[in-house]
Design a protein around this motif. Structure first.
Motif, PDB file in Angstrom:
ATOM      1  N   LEU A  93       0.880  -1.163   0.000  1.00  0.00           N
ATOM      2  CA  LEU A  93       0.000   0.000   0.000  1.00  0.00           C
ATOM      3  C   LEU A  93       0.919   1.214   0.000  1.00  0.00           C
ATOM      4  O   LEU A  93       1.779   1.344   0.872  1.00  0.00           O
ATOM      5  N   VAL A  94       0.771   2.081  -1.002  1.00  0.00           N
ATOM      6  CA  VAL A  94       1.619   3.263  -1.136  1.00  0.00           C
ATOM      7  C   VAL A  94       0.726   4.496  -1.220  1.00  0.00           C
ATOM      8  O   VAL A  94      -0.215   4.524  -2.013  1.00  0.00           O
ATOM      9  N   ILE A  95       1.032   5.507  -0.401  1.00  0.00           N
ATOM     10  CA  ILE A  95       0.313   6.776  -0.507  1.00  0.00           C
ATOM     11  C   ILE A  95       1.340   7.883  -0.746  1.00  0.00           C
ATOM     12  O   ILE A  95       2.441   7.845  -0.206  1.00  0.00           O
ATOM     13  N   ASN A  96       0.962   8.837  -1.583  1.00  0.00           N
ATOM     14  CA  ASN A  96       1.844   9.943  -1.955  1.00  0.00           C
ATOM     15  C   ASN A  96       1.127  11.273  -1.796  1.00  0.00           C
ATOM     16  O   ASN A  96      -0.066  11.373  -2.080  1.00  0.00           O
ATOM     17  N   LEU A  97       1.879  12.271  -1.412  1.00  0.00           N
ATOM     18  CA  LEU A  97       1.393  13.649  -1.388  1.00  0.00           C
ATOM     19  C   LEU A  97       2.196  14.422  -2.418  1.00  0.00           C
ATOM     20  O   LEU A  97       3.421  14.509  -2.318  1.00  0.00           O
ATOM     21  N   TRP A  98       1.501  14.943  -3.418  1.00  0.00           N
ATOM     22  CA  TRP A  98       2.122  15.736  -4.485  1.00  0.00           C
ATOM     23  C   TRP A  98       1.871  17.209  -4.202  1.00  0.00           C
ATOM     24  O   TRP A  98       0.729  17.619  -3.964  1.00  0.00           O
ATOM     25  N   ILE A  99       2.926  18.013  -4.259  1.00  0.00           N
ATOM     26  CA  ILE A  99       2.796  19.462  -4.143  1.00  0.00           C
ATOM     27  C   ILE A  99       3.599  20.081  -5.270  1.00  0.00           C
ATOM     28  O   ILE A  99       4.789  19.798  -5.412  1.00  0.00           O
ATOM     29  N   ASP A 100       2.928  20.890  -6.077  1.00  0.00           N
ATOM     30  CA  ASP A 100       3.545  21.568  -7.222  1.00  0.00           C
ATOM     31  C   ASP A 100       4.247  20.591  -8.152  1.00  0.00           C
ATOM     32  O   ASP A 100       5.351  20.838  -8.638  1.00  0.00           O
ATOM     33  N   GLY A 101       3.602  19.430  -8.400  1.00  0.00           N
ATOM     34  CA  GLY A 101       4.109  18.459  -9.365  1.00  0.00           C
ATOM     35  C   GLY A 101       5.206  17.541  -8.863  1.00  0.00           C
ATOM     36  O   GLY A 101       5.753  16.756  -9.635  1.00  0.00           O
ATOM     37  N   GLU A 102       5.549  17.599  -7.585  1.00  0.00           N
ATOM     38  CA  GLU A 102       6.585  16.743  -7.018  1.00  0.00           C
ATOM     39  C   GLU A 102       6.041  15.995  -5.809  1.00  0.00           C
ATOM     40  O   GLU A 102       5.254  16.543  -5.034  1.00  0.00           O
ATOM     41  N   ILE A 103       6.493  14.751  -5.643  1.00  0.00           N
ATOM     42  CA  ILE A 103       6.117  13.990  -4.454  1.00  0.00           C
ATOM     43  C   ILE A 103       6.947  14.513  -3.283  1.00  0.00           C
ATOM     44  O   ILE A 103       8.169  14.472  -3.314  1.00  0.00           O
ATOM     45  N   VAL A 104       6.246  15.033  -2.258  1.00  0.00           N
ATOM     46  CA  VAL A 104       6.952  15.574  -1.098  1.00  0.00           C
ATOM     47  C   VAL A 104       6.921  14.616   0.091  1.00  0.00           C
ATOM     48  O   VAL A 104       7.792  14.690   0.955  1.00  0.00           O
ATOM     49  N   ARG A 105       5.932  13.742   0.134  1.00  0.00           N
ATOM     50  CA  ARG A 105       5.854  12.745   1.203  1.00  0.00           C
ATOM     51  C   ARG A 105       5.304  11.443   0.631  1.00  0.00           C
ATOM     52  O   ARG A 105       4.416  11.445  -0.212  1.00  0.00           O
ATOM     53  N   THR A 106       5.846  10.326   1.138  1.00  0.00           N
ATOM     54  CA  THR A 106       5.385   8.992   0.757  1.00  0.00           C
ATOM     55  C   THR A 106       5.361   8.120   2.004  1.00  0.00           C
ATOM     56  O   THR A 106       6.244   8.233   2.858  1.00  0.00           O
ATOM     57  N   ASP A 107       4.354   7.254   2.082  1.00  0.00           N
ATOM     58  CA  ASP A 107       4.326   6.232   3.119  1.00  0.00           C
ATOM     59  C   ASP A 107       3.993   4.918   2.432  1.00  0.00           C
ATOM     60  O   ASP A 107       3.067   4.849   1.620  1.00  0.00           O
ATOM     61  N   LYS A 108       4.768   3.889   2.749  1.00  0.00           N
ATOM     62  CA  LYS A 108       4.607   2.593   2.096  1.00  0.00           C
ATOM     63  C   LYS A 108       4.483   1.522   3.170  1.00  0.00           C
ATOM     64  O   LYS A 108       5.301   1.449   4.089  1.00  0.00           O
ATOM     65  N   LYS A 109       3.452   0.685   3.040  1.00  0.00           N
ATOM     66  CA  LYS A 109       3.252  -0.451   3.950  1.00  0.00           C
ATOM     67  C   LYS A 109       3.269  -1.731   3.114  1.00  0.00           C
ATOM     68  O   LYS A 109       2.666  -1.789   2.044  1.00  0.00           O
ATOM     69  N   LYS A 110       3.969  -2.733   3.641  1.00  0.00           N
ATOM     70  CA  LYS A 110       4.106  -3.991   2.920  1.00  0.00           C
ATOM     71  C   LYS A 110       3.668  -5.128   3.833  1.00  0.00           C
ATOM     72  O   LYS A 110       4.031  -5.152   5.005  1.00  0.00           O
TER      73      LYS A 110
END
Length: 140
Positions: A107-124
């Motif tokens: 499970l991967v979640i991303n926060l995009w700000i101004d076209g760039e990923i600034v935060r990611t959290d990944k659970k496996k």
């Protein structure tokens, strides 16, 4: 008598000069305190994805004080539309829950700000997994 008159005029002139200087200083300092220049608009987008076989159960987004709950979205990938957020909103949050089929699932979640990923959290892993991102525009 003339000397007394001149010293009184000098005192008045000095007082007027100090008063004028104080007013000019106050006006110039207020001119520099424009807080509107401090905040800017940013393009923000939330993203949640799972590997094949994963089922997204719930997504919670929060921008400032506005919270949105999404239950049982369709598919293995979900993206919010792009939207503008002023940095005065300060806080962005993204939480997602998914049921994953096996130990290699993600499970991967991303926060995009101004076209760039600034935060990611990944659970496996297998079973129910929860990922969370918190982001603040304000520097602490």
């Amino acid at each position: 008598m003339k000397q007394f008159y001149k010293s009184k005029s000098l005192l008045r002139l000095s007082f007027l000069f100090v008063l004028l200087f104080s007013v000019i200083t106050a006006v110039n300092s207020c001119k520099k305190d424009n807080d509107d220049e401090e905040f800017a608009d940013h393009v923000v987008q939330f993203e949640v994805k799972t590997t094949t076989g994963g089922v997204i159960k719930a997504i919670v987004t929060q921008v400032g004080t506005v919270k949105t709950d999404i239950f049982d979205p369709v598919g293995t990938t979900w993206m919010s539309g792009e939207f503008f957020v002023n940095s005065s909103q300060a806080q962005l949050n993204l939480d997602a829950k998914a049921d994953l089929p096996d130990a290699d699932s993600e499970l991967v979640i991303n926060l995009w700000i101004d076209g760039e990923i600034v935060r990611t959290d990944k659970k496996k892993g297998a079973g129910p997994m929860v990922a969370s991102i918190d982001y603040s525009f304000l520097e602490l």
